[in-house]
Scaffold this motif. Sequence first.
Motif, PDB file in Angstrom:
ATOM      1  N   VAL A  94       0.858  -1.179   0.000  1.00 57.53           N
ATOM      2  CA  VAL A  94       0.000   0.000   0.000  1.00 57.53           C
ATOM      3  C   VAL A  94       0.898   1.233   0.000  1.00 57.53           C
ATOM      4  O   VAL A  94       1.665   1.447   0.938  1.00 57.53           O
ATOM      5  CB  VAL A  94      -0.930   0.020   1.232  1.00 57.53           C
ATOM      6  CG1 VAL A  94      -1.787   1.285   1.232  1.00 57.53           C
ATOM      7  CG2 VAL A  94      -1.812  -1.217   1.251  1.00 57.53           C
ATOM      8  N   ILE A  95       0.817   2.011  -1.057  1.00 61.50           N
ATOM      9  CA  ILE A  95       1.659   3.198  -1.184  1.00 61.50           C
ATOM     10  C   ILE A  95       0.943   4.398  -0.561  1.00 61.50           C
ATOM     11  O   ILE A  95      -0.215   4.664  -0.863  1.00 61.50           O
ATOM     12  CB  ILE A  95       1.979   3.482  -2.660  1.00 61.50           C
ATOM     13  CG1 ILE A  95       2.664   2.266  -3.294  1.00 61.50           C
ATOM     14  CG2 ILE A  95       2.862   4.717  -2.798  1.00 61.50           C
ATOM     15  CD1 ILE A  95       2.898   2.397  -4.780  1.00 61.50           C
ATOM     16  N   VAL A  96       1.644   5.092   0.329  1.00 55.31           N
ATOM     17  CA  VAL A  96       1.051   6.246   1.004  1.00 55.31           C
ATOM     18  C   VAL A  96       1.851   7.507   0.680  1.00 55.31           C
ATOM     19  O   VAL A  96       3.031   7.445   0.304  1.00 55.31           O
ATOM     20  CB  VAL A  96       1.003   6.037   2.533  1.00 55.31           C
ATOM     21  CG1 VAL A  96       0.129   4.841   2.879  1.00 55.31           C
ATOM     22  CG2 VAL A  96       2.409   5.816   3.100  1.00 55.31           C
ATOM     23  N   LEU A 179     -16.060   4.005  -1.989  1.00 49.42           N
ATOM     24  CA  LEU A 179     -15.597   3.405  -0.743  1.00 49.42           C
ATOM     25  C   LEU A 179     -14.114   3.662  -0.522  1.00 49.42           C
ATOM     26  O   LEU A 179     -13.674   3.861   0.623  1.00 49.42           O
ATOM     27  CB  LEU A 179     -15.875   1.897  -0.767  1.00 49.42           C
ATOM     28  CG  LEU A 179     -15.461   1.093   0.467  1.00 49.42           C
ATOM     29  CD1 LEU A 179     -16.193   1.591   1.712  1.00 49.42           C
ATOM     30  CD2 LEU A 179     -15.737  -0.395   0.245  1.00 49.42           C
ATOM     31  N   ARG A 180     -13.357   3.686  -1.604  1.00 51.78           N
ATOM     32  CA  ARG A 180     -11.904   3.873  -1.492  1.00 51.78           C
ATOM     33  C   ARG A 180     -11.547   5.194  -0.827  1.00 51.78           C
ATOM     34  O   ARG A 180     -10.538   5.286  -0.124  1.00 51.78           O
ATOM     35  CB  ARG A 180     -11.273   3.808  -2.888  1.00 51.78           C
ATOM     36  CG  ARG A 180      -9.747   3.808  -2.894  1.00 51.78           C
ATOM     37  CD  ARG A 180      -9.211   3.652  -4.309  1.00 51.78           C
ATOM     38  NE  ARG A 180      -7.783   3.393  -4.303  1.00 51.78           N
ATOM     39  CZ  ARG A 180      -6.849   4.337  -4.359  1.00 51.78           C
ATOM     40  NH1 ARG A 180      -7.204   5.613  -4.425  1.00 51.78           N
ATOM     41  NH2 ARG A 180      -5.563   4.008  -4.356  1.00 51.78           N
ATOM     42  N   GLU A 181     -12.374   6.213  -1.037  1.00 57.77           N
ATOM     43  CA  GLU A 181     -12.100   7.526  -0.454  1.00 57.77           C
ATOM     44  C   GLU A 181     -12.093   7.498   1.061  1.00 57.77           C
ATOM     45  O   GLU A 181     -11.508   8.368   1.707  1.00 57.77           O
ATOM     46  CB  GLU A 181     -13.143   8.529  -0.956  1.00 57.77           C
ATOM     47  CG  GLU A 181     -13.120   8.745  -2.474  1.00 57.77           C
ATOM     48  CD  GLU A 181     -14.281   9.602  -2.944  1.00 57.77           C
ATOM     49  OE1 GLU A 181     -15.099  10.000  -2.080  1.00 57.77           O
ATOM     50  OE2 GLU A 181     -14.368   9.868  -4.158  1.00 57.77           O
ATOM     51  N   ARG A 182     -12.743   6.486   1.647  1.00 56.33           N
ATOM     52  CA  ARG A 182     -12.844   6.401   3.103  1.00 56.33           C
ATOM     53  C   ARG A 182     -11.859   5.400   3.711  1.00 56.33           C
ATOM     54  O   ARG A 182     -11.836   5.203   4.928  1.00 56.33           O
ATOM     55  CB  ARG A 182     -14.275   5.990   3.492  1.00 56.33           C
ATOM     56  CG  ARG A 182     -15.345   6.939   2.947  1.00 56.33           C
ATOM     57  CD  ARG A 182     -16.716   6.506   3.388  1.00 56.33           C
ATOM     58  NE  ARG A 182     -17.753   7.385   2.835  1.00 56.33           N
ATOM     59  CZ  ARG A 182     -19.048   7.267   3.076  1.00 56.33           C
ATOM     60  NH1 ARG A 182     -19.474   6.292   3.864  1.00 56.33           N
ATOM     61  NH2 ARG A 182     -19.912   8.100   2.538  1.00 56.33           N
ATOM     62  N   LEU A 183     -11.079   4.743   2.846  1.00 59.96           N
ATOM     63  CA  LEU A 183     -10.156   3.725   3.335  1.00 59.96           C
ATOM     64  C   LEU A 183      -8.896   4.337   3.936  1.00 59.96           C
ATOM     65  O   LEU A 183      -8.399   5.356   3.463  1.00 59.96           O
ATOM     66  CB  LEU A 183      -9.755   2.784   2.203  1.00 59.96           C
ATOM     67  CG  LEU A 183     -10.835   1.873   1.616  1.00 59.96           C
ATOM     68  CD1 LEU A 183     -10.241   1.021   0.514  1.00 59.96           C
ATOM     69  CD2 LEU A 183     -11.455   1.008   2.690  1.00 59.96           C
ATOM     70  N   THR A 184      -8.395   3.677   4.960  1.00 59.58           N
ATOM     71  CA  THR A 184      -7.088   4.020   5.511  1.00 59.58           C
ATOM     72  C   THR A 184      -6.076   3.015   4.971  1.00 59.58           C
ATOM     73  O   THR A 184      -6.457   1.919   4.527  1.00 59.58           O
ATOM     74  CB  THR A 184      -7.109   3.950   7.040  1.00 59.58           C
ATOM     75  OG1 THR A 184      -7.354   2.583   7.437  1.00 59.58           O
ATOM     76  CG2 THR A 184      -8.180   4.858   7.622  1.00 59.58           C
ATOM     77  N   PRO A 185      -4.784   3.334   4.994  1.00 54.51           N
ATOM     78  CA  PRO A 185      -3.774   2.370   4.529  1.00 54.51           C
ATOM     79  C   PRO A 185      -3.861   1.031   5.244  1.00 54.51           C
ATOM     80  O   PRO A 185      -3.670  -0.022   4.635  1.00 54.51           O
ATOM     81  CB  PRO A 185      -2.457   3.090   4.832  1.00 54.51           C
ATOM     82  CG  PRO A 185      -2.802   4.542   4.755  1.00 54.51           C
ATOM     83  CD  PRO A 185      -4.187   4.636   5.333  1.00 54.51           C
ATOM     84  N   SER A 186      -4.175   1.056   6.536  1.00 54.84           N
ATOM     85  CA  SER A 186      -4.260  -0.182   7.302  1.00 54.84           C
ATOM     86  C   SER A 186      -5.409  -1.059   6.808  1.00 54.84           C
ATOM     87  O   SER A 186      -5.248  -2.278   6.635  1.00 54.84           O
ATOM     88  CB  SER A 186      -4.458   0.141   8.788  1.00 54.84           C
ATOM     89  OG  SER A 186      -4.642  -1.039   9.532  1.00 54.84           O
ATOM     90  N   ILE A 187      -6.556  -0.449   6.558  1.00 58.87           N
ATOM     91  CA  ILE A 187      -7.711  -1.210   6.078  1.00 58.87           C
ATOM     92  C   ILE A 187      -7.441  -1.765   4.684  1.00 58.87           C
ATOM     93  O   ILE A 187      -7.763  -2.912   4.378  1.00 58.87           O
ATOM     94  CB  ILE A 187      -8.975  -0.326   6.068  1.00 58.87           C
ATOM     95  CG1 ILE A 187      -9.380   0.029   7.498  1.00 58.87           C
ATOM     96  CG2 ILE A 187     -10.120  -1.045   5.365  1.00 58.87           C
ATOM     97  CD1 ILE A 187     -10.545   0.991   7.580  1.00 58.87           C
TER      98      ILE A 187
END
Length: 218
Positions: A94-96, A179-187
């Motif tokens: 997951v790239i942040v 839904l992706r807009e509400r995701l965190t890297p951990s999720i």
Amino acid sequence: MIAPLMKGLVLGLILSISVGPVIFAIIKQSLANGHKAGYTFVAGVSASDISLVLVCNVFTSFFTTALSHSNTIAIAGSIFLIGVGIYTFFFKKVIVDEDNKIEIKKFRKRDLAGIFLSGYFMNMLNPAVFLFWFAWTAAITGDAASTPNPNQYKWIVFITCLVFVLLSDIAKVALAGKLRERLTPSILHRINKLSGLILIGFGIALIWGVLNFGDKLK
């Protein structure tokens, strides 16, 4: 005109809600890589369906030969699914960005080509998809024979079905994008792990099916 349209819609609904590795892959691509990757993957799946429809209706002898090698196709498909699942589970990162938010990936043309081909072959190498199109082509051809314009009847059914499936897959990408807009890297990391396990599970189930029921697919 109404009869083939309705039959195409029903056929498209059946195909679009069928639970299989493709639907999970569409959602995973959209959640992990954004709508551009999702739409590209869907384009590959749609191109695969179009190819199968053409082969069923135009190159019937080729399709019959392919069905006689359904076990080989199933094994190739299962290996492909397991490989993608292993990559997703163990190696997908997951790239942040600097704010620790999921970064929107910029795709090169070859990246998009790879996503397109993964959608194409994931759908193409699924023996259930082969059998689906073979069975329904036979049924629709039988129905069309009793109509004034058999070819027109068949193509209305298939085009309606393909367009419906494509639009439903596009809707899945759009919803996953929201839904992706509400995701965190951990999720998202956990989703990648779960997606990998699901794809591996489908691959193992496919191999198990070939080993136990492979002779019935011929």
